[in-house]
Design an enzyme around this catalytic site. Structure first.
Site, PDB file in Angstrom:
ATOM      1  N   ASP A  17      52.749 -31.411 -19.814  1.00  0.00           N
ATOM      2  CA  ASP A  17      52.586 -30.009 -20.206  1.00  0.00           C
ATOM      3  C   ASP A  17      53.942 -29.368 -20.538  1.00  0.00           C
ATOM      4  O   ASP A  17      54.958 -29.720 -19.944  1.00  0.00           O
ATOM      5  CB  ASP A  17      51.929 -29.260 -19.031  1.00  0.00           C
ATOM      6  CG  ASP A  17      51.331 -27.940 -19.477  1.00  0.00           C
ATOM      7  OD1 ASP A  17      51.279 -27.687 -20.696  1.00  0.00           O
ATOM      8  OD2 ASP A  17      50.918 -27.152 -18.610  1.00  0.00           O
ATOM      9  N   ASN A  66      41.660 -29.615 -26.975  1.00  0.00           N
ATOM     10  CA  ASN A  66      42.849 -29.471 -27.826  1.00  0.00           C
ATOM     11  C   ASN A  66      42.513 -29.367 -29.320  1.00  0.00           C
ATOM     12  O   ASN A  66      43.364 -28.986 -30.126  1.00  0.00           O
ATOM     13  CB  ASN A  66      43.836 -30.624 -27.602  1.00  0.00           C
ATOM     14  CG  ASN A  66      44.588 -30.530 -26.289  1.00  0.00           C
ATOM     15  OD1 ASN A  66      45.028 -31.533 -25.729  1.00  0.00           O
ATOM     16  ND2 ASN A  66      44.760 -29.324 -25.757  1.00  0.00           N
TER      17      ASN A  66
HETATM   18  C1  FPP Z   1      51.013 -30.206 -23.742  1.00  0.00           C
HETATM   19  O1  FPP Z   1      51.997 -29.284 -24.122  1.00  0.00           O
HETATM   20  C2  FPP Z   1      50.983 -31.336 -24.638  1.00  0.00           C
HETATM   21  C3  FPP Z   1      49.928 -31.710 -25.418  1.00  0.00           C
HETATM   22  C4  FPP Z   1      48.638 -31.014 -25.432  1.00  0.00           C
HETATM   23  C5  FPP Z   1      49.980 -32.864 -26.323  1.00  0.00           C
HETATM   24  C6  FPP Z   1      51.007 -33.839 -25.966  1.00  0.00           C
HETATM   25  C7  FPP Z   1      50.891 -35.041 -26.767  1.00  0.00           C
HETATM   26  C8  FPP Z   1      51.920 -35.780 -27.172  1.00  0.00           C
HETATM   27  C9  FPP Z   1      53.342 -35.496 -26.908  1.00  0.00           C
HETATM   28  C10 FPP Z   1      51.621 -36.946 -28.009  1.00  0.00           C
HETATM   29  C11 FPP Z   1      51.458 -38.140 -27.178  1.00  0.00           C
HETATM   30  C12 FPP Z   1      51.331 -39.197 -28.090  1.00  0.00           C
HETATM   31  C13 FPP Z   1      50.991 -40.460 -27.801  1.00  0.00           C
HETATM   32  C14 FPP Z   1      50.955 -41.385 -28.906  1.00  0.00           C
HETATM   33  C15 FPP Z   1      50.640 -40.931 -26.478  1.00  0.00           C
HETATM   34  P1  FPP Z   1      51.547 -27.873 -24.645  1.00  0.00           P
HETATM   35  O2  FPP Z   1      51.555 -27.915 -26.128  1.00  0.00           O
HETATM   36  O3  FPP Z   1      50.241 -27.494 -24.030  1.00  0.00           O
HETATM   37  O4  FPP Z   1      52.683 -26.981 -24.113  1.00  0.00           O
HETATM   38  P2  FPP Z   1      52.577 -25.417 -23.819  1.00  0.00           P
HETATM   39  O5  FPP Z   1      51.599 -25.272 -22.684  1.00  0.00           O
HETATM   40  O6  FPP Z   1      53.963 -25.060 -23.437  1.00  0.00           O
HETATM   41  O7  FPP Z   1      52.105 -24.743 -25.074  1.00  0.00           O
END
Ligand code: FPP
Length: 235
Positions: A17, A66
């Site tokens: 996260d 998502n």
């Molecule tokens: C959470 O941060 C992250 C995600 C919902 C997606 C994360 C996915 C990746 C980094 C890709 C992984 C890829 C592979 C191939 C395994 P957020 O965007 O919710 O952060 P925030 O809460 O600060 O907005």
């Protein structure tokens, strides 16, 4: 590496996260936050397997919720999955079995196919397992399991029957669950498998979760007194 840690988890899970907040605080786009998060993820996965010898790593990469994010962000993440789930995985992660957690039906066909191909190509690897949740929901996982059980004509279930029908069938439960960004919730990740997991909530955003942070989490895990509902015998 950090060999002095004696009691390591057999199964470690990550809710990665904070990519968005990390990017925002630097004036970057959310996609660049995911780019940094992905590069961090590759390092941490390798460190868990090859540095610490932890046999099972689970990652929450994309939930069924998502899809509600901006189209550009969803597309960026889908392209990351496309790049990741290909043959280069075989060399990049020696001895690692890939396991897709999540409903393949809700994914773009090519990604579902790539995930399936990679699962088939690594099925004989038994040293390490990487579970990646893409289009994953812990509640849906249970619903899918129950429907499969019914379709098989099973009329009585116990815990083992349910565990045998999860995406993680044959694997031990999660020992340590780490969620970055200071948020202290599960967000529908591996509901069944974390029943007796220890939780660790570092404040840093995922792209800042480095080797030192991983070590701190594992060090903290050493000191947790896991009783699984029982009590310690008095000596
Ligand atoms: C959470 O941060 C992250 C995600 C919902 C997606 C994360 C996915 C990746 C980094 C890709 C992984 C890829 C592979 C191939 C395994 P957020 O965007 O919710 O952060 P925030 O809460 O600060 O907005």
């Amino acid at each position: 590496m950090q060999k002095e840690l004696k009691k390591l988890p057999k199964h470690i899970a990550f809710i990665i996260d904070g990519n968005g907040r990390w990017a925002k605080s630097r004036g970057l786009t959310r996609s660049l936050g995911h780019k940094a998060g992905f590069s961090r993820l590759e390092k941490i996965i390798k460190e868990c397997f090859y540095g610490y010898g932890i046999p099972i790593v689970s990652i929450y990469a994309f939930s069924t919720e998502n899809w509600n994010r901006p189209e550009a962000e969803v597309n960026y993440l889908m392209d990351l999955f496309r790049k990741y789930l290909n043959k280069s995985f075989l060399k990049k992660y020696p001895e690692v079995r890939f396991n897709h957690m999540g409903d393949p039906n809700g994914l773009p066909d090519d990604i579902a196919k790539k995930a399936k191909n990679l699962m088939d190509a690594t099925a004989d690897r038994d040293k390490f397992t990487l579970n990646i949740g893409i289009n994953y929901s812990g509640q849906d996982e249970l619903v899918i399991a129950v429907n499969n059980i019914l379709e098989e004509g099973i009329t009585h279930v116990d815990r083992q029957v349910i565990a045998d029908h999860l995406f993680t069938h044959g694997q031990p439960p999660v020992d340590l669950m780490i969620r970055t960004s200071g948020e202290q919730r599960l967000s529908n990740f591996m509901l069944w498998q974390v029943a007796y997991a220890e939780f660790y909530f570092p404040k840093c955003h995922w792209p800042a979760f480095n080797s030192r942070q991983l070590f701190k989490a594992l060090e903290e895990y050493q000191n947790r007194d896991r009783r699984f509902g029982a009590i310690k015998e008095e000596k």
